[in-house]
Design a protein around this motif. Structure first.
Motif: not given
Ligand SMILES: *Cc1c(COP(=O)(O)O)cnc(C)c1O
Length: 408
Positions: A86-88, A91, A112, A155, A159, A184, A186, A214, A216-217, A226-227, A355
């Motif tokens: 996941s993105g988290l 981090i 975030y 960032e 966020s 970050d 993303t 992330a 994921t976005k 999720l990645m 998103w």
């Molecule tokens: C969504 C997001 C994350 C975490 O991503 P996940 O895959 O949901 O864990 C981290 N940083 C930012 C800025 C994000 O928008």
């Protein structure tokens, strides 16, 4: 033993047929493996898991994940990439891999949320201290970097409230003070600016140390995977993070990697489409009833706009590049229930986190609970964040217009 002496159960596992080599198709193959098979003991002993010279175990990589890592390093202009679930996790792996007891980590106040939560919980539990800096005040960051500071999280933009910091100044400061900086990335997604070539001159003389993304976005783009990725361009730093990645037992599923590989070729087109629609709606909203502020880094009145302009303004023939996100501040004459009613009245913007997918999303936030200091540049009122999807922009505008009637 003659293969024909084997029973069917065995023959179905140890089958002799191998398809002809040379198969080629646009989409890479999906290799699924926990176990990787070695031809002999010598190969088993000799194989290295720390680089891409071979395969040892599913957790350490397959052709599918190696290909995705290389493409993501390319996307962000780095040299090495690690995939995480996941993105988290991107981090947390960076913070856990680079920090130790006695160190201090700095985060922007608009970081975030879960990054802040990790810092306040697990990292504190492991003896890592932290401080929060003002993302729009370089002097504040400069003054907070002390002898124990080991890592600064960045960032751009922040966020939810989307303030765009002086990223070049922040990275330069970290370089001068010999402190690692992790971005970050993303929002920028490797498209709005080049995190490893911030001057844009190809020299790479001004670069973040680590980019956490992330996937994921935008790289997924489907709201269904999720990645996360961790991109670096320093072999030593990459190895340090790779060891943390291994010790934490992180890996990603082949089908999820396939989802990202399938979506990656269209990321530039999608990002631009999200951007164009988001800006259209953000500009239109500046003159709509009940809205006292629109937060989008490409709008001149948005906090940090000049920094966005300097870093991202050249792209798209001078129109610049931005993601599909913006927030609005609702006039404080409207109580929370009315803001909730506005969000509930939206039909195309669904209530949901995250998103970068095709469906437009909306979330109301209580900024006072998210910041150490509610910044003076934010107008009082409830913040509502929009993530603009790929629907027709006029349909989205009509949807917001009908929902805005709750403020009339
Ligand atoms: C969504 C997001 C994350 C975490 O991503 P996940 O895959 O949901 O864990 C981290 N940083 C930012 C800025 C994000 O928008």
């Amino acid at each position: 033993m003659n293969p024909t002496d084997r029973t069917l159960a065995t023959r179905l596992i140890h089958h002799a047929y191998q398809p002809p080599e040379g198969f080629a198709a646009p989409q890479p193959a999906v290799h699924k493996a926990s176990t990787v098979v070695f031809p002999n003991v010598a190969a088993m002993r000799a194989r290295e898991w720390k680089d891409k010279s071979g395969y040892t175990y599913g957790l350490h990589g397959t052709p599918t994940t190696f290909i995705l890592e290389e493409r993501l390093a390319e996307l962000e202009g780095g040299s090495q990439c690690l995939l995480v679930p996941s993105g988290l996790a991107a981090i947390s792996t960076v913070s856990l891999g680079l920090l130790r007891a006695g160190d201090e980590v700095l985060l922007p106040d608009n970081a975030y949320g879960p990054n802040k939560a990790l810092t306040e919980s697990l990292l504190a539990q492991f003896g890592v201290r932290h401080a929060v800096y003002d993302p729009l005040d370089l002097a504040d960051l400069a003054q907070r970097i002390g002898p124990a500071t080991r890592l600064v999280w960045l960032e751009a933009p922040g966020s939810v409230t989307l303030e765009f910091p002086d990223l070049l100044g922040q990275v330069r400061l970290c370089q001068e003070r010999g402190v690692l900086c992790a971005l970050d990335n993303t929002w920028g997604a490797g498209l709005a600016f080049a995190p490893f070539d911030l001057l844009g001159d190809g020299s790479g003389s001004l670069a973040v140390d680590v980019s956490a993304h992330a996937l994921t976005k935008y790289p997924s783009g489907g709201g269904d995977v999720l990645m996360g990725s961790i991109v670096t361009r320093n072999a030593g730093l990459h190895l340090k993070l790779k060891l943390a990645h291994m010790h934490l037992g992180l890996g990603v599923g082949a089908n999820d990697a396939e989802g990202i590989l399938r979506a990656l070729p269209s990321i530039g087109l999608r990002y631009r489409a999200h951007d164009v629609s988001a800006r259209t709606l953000a500009r239109w909203l500046t003159s709509q009833p009940g809205i006292v502020q629109v937060l989008h880094p490409a709008l001149e009145a948005s906090p940090g706009h000049a920094h966005w302009q300097a870093l991202c303004g050249q792209a798209n023939a001078g129109e610049g590049a931005a993601a599909g996100l913006f927030s609005v501040v609702i006039d404080p004459v409207h109580p929370q229930e009315r803001v909730d009613a506005f969000c509930d009245a939206l039909a195309l913007f669904k209530l949901g986190y995250s998103w970068g997918g095709p469906m437009s999303l909306v979330v109301p936030y209580d900024i006072a609970t998210m910041r150490q200091q509610v910044p003076a540049h934010l107008a009082p009122g409830t913040v509502v964040r929009f993530s603009v999807g790929l629907e027709d922009v006029d349909d989205l505008r009509r949807d917001i217009a009908q929902a805005l009637k709750v403020f009339a």
